[in-house]
Structure formats: C-alpha cells, structure tokens
Design a protein around this motif. Structure first.
Motif, short mmCIF file in Angstrom:
data_model
loop_
_atom_site.label_atom_id
_atom_site.label_comp_id
_atom_site.label_asym_id
_atom_site.label_seq_id
_atom_site.Cartn_x
_atom_site.Cartn_y
_atom_site.Cartn_z
N CYS A 105 0.83 -1.20 0.00
CA CYS A 105 0.00 0.00 0.00
C CYS A 105 0.87 1.25 0.00
O CYS A 105 1.96 1.26 0.59
CB CYS A 105 -0.90 0.03 1.23
SG CYS A 105 -2.00 -1.39 1.40
N SER A 107 3.43 3.95 -0.24
CA SER A 107 4.85 3.86 -0.57
C SER A 107 5.49 2.56 -0.11
O SER A 107 6.68 2.35 -0.37
CB SER A 107 5.60 5.06 0.03
OG SER A 107 5.48 5.08 1.44
N SER A 115 5.54 -0.37 -1.35
CA SER A 115 5.09 -0.99 -2.59
C SER A 115 5.38 -2.47 -2.69
O SER A 115 4.74 -3.19 -3.46
CB SER A 115 5.73 -0.26 -3.79
OG SER A 115 7.14 -0.26 -3.67
N ASP A 146 -8.28 -6.48 -14.14
CA ASP A 146 -8.60 -5.13 -14.61
C ASP A 146 -10.10 -4.91 -14.72
O ASP A 146 -10.61 -3.83 -14.37
CB ASP A 146 -7.93 -4.85 -15.95
CG ASP A 146 -6.44 -4.62 -15.83
OD1 ASP A 146 -5.97 -4.44 -14.69
OD2 ASP A 146 -5.73 -4.62 -16.86
N HIS A 180 -14.58 0.52 -9.60
CA HIS A 180 -14.41 1.97 -9.71
C HIS A 180 -15.71 2.63 -10.15
O HIS A 180 -16.10 3.69 -9.62
CB HIS A 180 -13.29 2.28 -10.71
CG HIS A 180 -13.02 3.74 -10.90
ND1 HIS A 180 -13.73 4.52 -11.80
CD2 HIS A 180 -12.15 4.57 -10.30
CE1 HIS A 180 -13.29 5.76 -11.74
NE2 HIS A 180 -12.33 5.83 -10.85
N GLU A 228 -11.01 7.54 -6.91
CA GLU A 228 -9.96 8.11 -7.76
C GLU A 228 -8.57 7.66 -7.35
O GLU A 228 -7.63 7.74 -8.15
CB GLU A 228 -10.05 9.64 -7.72
CG GLU A 228 -11.32 10.21 -8.33
CD GLU A 228 -11.55 9.69 -9.75
OE1 GLU A 228 -10.59 9.73 -10.55
OE2 GLU A 228 -12.67 9.23 -10.03
N ASN A 229 -8.42 7.18 -6.12
CA ASN A 229 -7.08 6.91 -5.61
C ASN A 229 -6.81 5.47 -5.21
O ASN A 229 -5.65 5.08 -5.07
CB ASN A 229 -6.81 7.80 -4.38
CG ASN A 229 -6.89 9.28 -4.70
OD1 ASN A 229 -6.28 9.74 -5.65
ND2 ASN A 229 -7.65 10.02 -3.91
N ARG A 248 -6.88 2.50 -6.51
CA ARG A 248 -6.11 1.56 -7.34
C ARG A 248 -4.61 1.82 -7.24
O ARG A 248 -3.80 0.90 -7.26
CB ARG A 248 -6.58 1.64 -8.80
CG ARG A 248 -6.00 0.55 -9.70
CD ARG A 248 -6.67 -0.78 -9.45
NE ARG A 248 -6.07 -1.87 -10.18
CZ ARG A 248 -6.37 -2.21 -11.44
NH1 ARG A 248 -7.26 -1.50 -12.12
NH2 ARG A 248 -5.80 -3.25 -12.02
N GLN A 249 -4.24 3.11 -7.15
CA GLN A 249 -2.82 3.43 -7.04
C GLN A 249 -2.31 3.26 -5.61
O GLN A 249 -1.09 3.23 -5.38
CB GLN A 249 -2.56 4.87 -7.48
CG GLN A 249 -3.15 5.94 -6.56
CD GLN A 249 -3.07 7.33 -7.16
OE1 GLN A 249 -3.27 7.51 -8.37
NE2 GLN A 249 -2.78 8.30 -6.33
N ASN A 250 -3.22 3.12 -4.66
CA ASN A 250 -2.82 2.98 -3.26
C ASN A 250 -2.56 1.55 -2.83
O ASN A 250 -2.00 1.34 -1.74
CB ASN A 250 -3.90 3.57 -2.34
CG ASN A 250 -3.82 5.08 -2.24
OD1 ASN A 250 -2.77 5.66 -2.45
ND2 ASN A 250 -4.94 5.71 -1.93
N ASP A 268 -2.90 -5.06 -6.55
CA ASP A 268 -4.10 -5.86 -6.81
C ASP A 268 -4.17 -7.08 -5.89
O ASP A 268 -5.21 -7.37 -5.29
CB ASP A 268 -4.11 -6.32 -8.27
CG ASP A 268 -4.32 -5.16 -9.24
OD1 ASP A 268 -4.47 -4.02 -8.78
OD2 ASP A 268 -4.33 -5.42 -10.46
#
Length: 273
Positions: free
Chosen positions: A67, A69, A71, A155, A162, A178-179, A181-183, A186
């Motif tokens: 999650c 940073s 990663s 995906d 989403h 909005e955030n 998926r990047q946080n 998968d």
C-alpha cells in the motif's frame, strides 16, 4: 512546529523484507499512530499535522505492505490482518515509540483493535473509525472478493468496482475511487479483503472492543447511523461520535468535526453520546 519527515524502514517478515513507508511529525508528548483503510494510505492522516489541537503530539502514519509507498508485496506469501499487526509492531518497536494512541479506519480499525489486544502494554487509547466489529461491516466488495480467485488479470473487476464507487451517492466514495487503485497492489487488495471477512465472521470483535481496558472512542459517518451495534456501544459506556454529512470516510468529508472529536478525546474532554 516540527517538520513532517517521510521515510521508510526495511522490516523482515515471513522470510521477506518489506520496505515500509511512513511519515512522522515529531512532538513532545504521546504518539498517535494511524492505521489506514483498505485501498487507502498514510496520506489520509497527513491533514492531522495541520490541526492546531494536535500540534504537541507526535503523529505517525504507516503504509501497510503493498500500500502507498510500501510498494513491495510478494504474491507467493498472502498477507492478512495478523501479518499487518506483526509488521506494524516491528516498525513501531524499531522507531522506539511507546504510549500509543491508535486511530484506525475500516481495515485499519480492525487491525488496530487486534494490535491493542496483543500489545496492550504499548497502547493507552484507541479511536475506532468504522473499523469492523460485526459481519455487517463487510462491504459488498469485500464479500465479492472473498468468493473470487485471484487470477492476476483483474482489470475488469477493478474497473467495475471503480464505476460502482464513483456512482455512489455517498460523498466520500467518489474521492476514494480516484485513488484506491494506485494505493494498493491488486493481490494485496484481494488478500486483505479475505482476511477482513474471516475476522468479521469468525472473531468476537465487538466483545474485544468493549473489553479493552483503555479509553475508547467509536466514530462513524452520519450516513451509517443504521449500524446495529451502535446502541450497544452506548449502553456499554463507550463514547460514539456521529460525524455530520459524512459516510465511511469522515476524515475526507468533514475533517473539521472529525479532528475536533479526536483531539477532544485524546485530551480527555467529553465527546460522543
């Protein structure tokens, strides 16, 4: 006011090394540790560093493995709540913090509850922000994931999730969509969802929370006032705060009220109902 420092530390766990990201805003008194929710990150707590009533406190925000940073996530070693507790304990010990006030939101609330149960000598207060206390707290996507196998090509699943979140009438969900998926990786999302459902259905979470021998506060969004156990919390003498015009994400939708309630609780002022 001390500057907020962003850093990371390697934490060894189950034969792997996780580079755990965190921020710390040094203070002169007790340490407040933030446990983020599923699909969120330590930055959800960054606004606390600007709250005047919290300026004397040390604030620590941590990213769980996979999650924000933090990663690194190893698909061959699925992690769950127990692993998040262990990794967090190792990092907090490494950093030398004691006399902790825990704030946990959603997944983080569940994890913080178990952390407090296992490491009570470190914990002096606990703020539970819609952390799981009953099976009803498992959101639709958690149960949906629980029934799925992770195939490595999700995906379509995340696109549909989403779309559902964005279309929600609840104010905090669109911003979250909005955030998220990047946080979170998968595979981490799938593994943590499964662990959330396992704990919510297999552990006496409500009784654990009520039984913690420390000051406790439960915070929920006003739109979630239907939670069936809220009257039982009040009957047990636990302060319960309903954040106006808010849903599952009160820090995002009504931060002024949210942080006022938290600072009041930490400073021993009457809060809740």
């Amino acid at each position: 006011m001390a500057d907020t420092v962003f850093d990371s530390r390697p934490v060894d766990h189950r034969g792997r090394t996780y580079d755990i990201g965190y921020f710390v805003r040094p203070g002169s008194t007790q340490t407040v540790v933030y446990f983020h929710g599923l699909g969120s990150a330590k930055e959800d707590f960054l606004s606390a560093t600007k709250v005047p009533e919290l300026q004397e406190l040390t604030l620590l925000g941590i990213d769980f493995p996979g999650c924000g940073s933090s990663s690194a996530y190893f698909p061959e070693i699925p992690l769950g709540i127990d692993d998040l507790i262990a990794v967090t304990f190792k990092l907090v010990t490494m950093l030398g913090f004691q006399d902790l006030t825990l704030i946990g939101q959603s997944l983080g609330g569940l994890t913080a509850l178990q952390f407090a149960c296992r490491h009570g000598d470190l914990v002096s207060r606990f703020v539970n922000v819609e952390g799981n206390l009953a099976p009803e707290d498992c959101e639709i996507q958690s149960r949906d994931v629980f029934r799925r196998r992770f195939l490595g090509d999700e995906d379509r699943f995340f696109l549909e999730l989403h779309e559902r979140l964005t279309a929600s009438a609840k104010p905090g969900f669109a911003e979250f969509a909005e955030n998220f998926r990047q946080n979170i990786a998968d595979r981490a999302y799938f593994d943590y969802c499964r662990s959330i459902v396992d704990y919510s259905e297999g552990y006496p979470l409500f009784d654990q929370f009520v039984g913690l021998p420390i000051p406790k506060l439960f915070i929920h969004g006003q739109l979630n006032s239907h939670l069936s156990y809220l009257p039982r919390l009040v009957a047990a003498g636990i302060p319960v705060v309903s954040v106006p015009d808010s849903d599952h994400f009160p820090a995002a939708t009504n931060p002024t009220f949210y942080y006022h309630a938290i600072s009041g609780f930490i400073h021993g002022q009457p809060v809740g109902t």
